[in-house]
Design a protein around this motif. Structure first.
Motif, PDB file in Angstrom:
ATOM      1  N   GLN A 183      15.529  17.456 -12.862  1.00 22.22           N
ATOM      2  CA  GLN A 183      14.417  17.567 -11.922  1.00 22.22           C
ATOM      3  C   GLN A 183      14.509  16.542 -10.789  1.00 22.22           C
ATOM      4  N   GLY A 196      12.379  26.093 -11.620  1.00 18.93           N
ATOM      5  CA  GLY A 196      11.372  25.335 -12.353  1.00 18.93           C
ATOM      6  C   GLY A 196      11.592  25.387 -13.853  1.00 18.93           C
ATOM      7  N   GLU A 205       4.126  24.490 -19.631  1.00 16.89           N
ATOM      8  CA  GLU A 205       5.303  24.022 -18.889  1.00 16.89           C
ATOM      9  C   GLU A 205       5.030  22.719 -18.151  1.00 16.89           C
ATOM     10  N   GLU A 206       3.797  22.512 -17.701  1.00 20.92           N
ATOM     11  CA  GLU A 206       3.468  21.324 -16.907  1.00 20.92           C
ATOM     12  C   GLU A 206       3.209  20.084 -17.751  1.00 20.92           C
ATOM     13  N   ASP A 207       3.083  20.234 -19.050  1.00 16.53           N
ATOM     14  CA  ASP A 207       2.794  19.077 -19.902  1.00 16.53           C
ATOM     15  C   ASP A 207       3.961  18.090 -19.890  1.00 16.53           C
ATOM     16  N   THR A 208       3.628  16.827 -20.011  1.00 14.21           N
ATOM     17  CA  THR A 208       4.627  15.764 -19.902  1.00 14.21           C
ATOM     18  C   THR A 208       5.392  15.588 -21.211  1.00 14.21           C
TER      19      THR A 208
END
Length: 274
Positions: free
Chosen positions: A141, A211, A113-116
């Motif tokens: 976001q 999120g 989920e945190e990957d760009t």
């Protein structure tokens, strides 16, 4: 609590809408543009600013589920319709946005989920859809705090209305005629059943979770392996599913955009089919 499902007549939206309609404590409103697959949907063009404003000010939902998916027109929907929505949202109104694994255009997954996210080249035939999702996620976001972005890989299965996904329909067309159909074994994805997405959204309505979440099973598969499995599921001959030659494919899709889905299994009880 009032919930509005934008795109409730679509392949995914219909299953989401019908699932949450079963909850007696909710007031559920759904919108459509071209075909009202349920009798009580409201026709709405989300790209028309005045029409959208009148609708939203009248309904004032507590939760919004954005399941509008327009393929080649996705850019227009994001640049107009989604902006109309966000400008009307109160801080207390939660947005659940259905996104895509195509936000990872580099194709070097699996992705967390945190990957760009990354953009496809503008001349790529899928860039309108993929890049619109990237831009929509970034806009959400930047502008909101009360949101959930649900990223999904290829969505399959019969929805609540019995409609099948495009890959299964392609499978039916060829295999039932006894003809072979080719799928690539170098494209790795996390395939998710349409009813599992509906169940996940239904569960998340009652949480304060915000999120980004990746939706789908733990297993990642190639299109070739997955479609062979689907052929067996429908009682068709899996030997008619052949490996496509990537060198002759017109669309150079990102290779591996599988999603790491460990987090969703910790958040909801819904079992993911694989």
């Amino acid at each position: 609590m009032k919930v509005c499902v934008f795109g409730a007549s679509g392949y995914v939206g219909a299953s989401i809408y019908e699932k949450i309609k079963q909850r007696q404590e909710l007031e559920v409103i759904g919108t459509y543009l071209e075909e009202a697959v349920f009798s009580n949907l409201v026709r709405l063009d989300v790209n028309e600013a005045e029409e959208f404003s009148q609708f939203f000010k009248k309904e004032r939902p507590d939760i919004v589920v954005w399941s509008v998916m327009s393929g080649p027109e996705e850019g227009k929907v994001s640049d107009q319709g989604l902006i109309h929505l966000i400008t009307h949202l109160e801080p207390s109104t939660k947005l659940i946005y259905i996104s895509s694994d195509f936000v990872f255009a580099r194709g070097k997954g699996p992705y967390f989920e945190e990957d760009t996210p990354s953009l496809l080249p503008e001349d790529h035939p899928l860039s309108n859809y993929a890049n619109a999702k990237v831009k929509a996620e970034k806009f959400i976001q930047n502008e909101l705090t009360n949101y959930l972005i649900l990223r999904c890989g290829p969505i399959y299965g019969k929805n609540v209305l019995g409609k099948k996904d495009t890959h299964t329909m392609q499978l039916d067309t060829y295999v039932q005629r006894g003809e072979s159909v080719a799928f690539r074994d170098d494209l790795i994805r996390t395939f998710v059943h349409v009813e599992d997405i509906a169940n996940v959204v239904d569960e998340l309505l009652g949480t304060k979770r915000t999120g980004i979440l990746h939706v789908g099973p733990e297993k990642e598969e190639s299109f070739f392996d997955f479609m062979q499995k689907r052929a067996r599921h429908y009682g068709l001959d899996p030997n008619l599913i052949t490996r496509a030659d990537p060198k002759v494919q017109q669309v150079n899709s990102p290779k591996n955009i599988a999603l790491v889905t460990d987090r969703i299994s910790q958040v909801v009880r819904t079992p993911m089919r694989s």
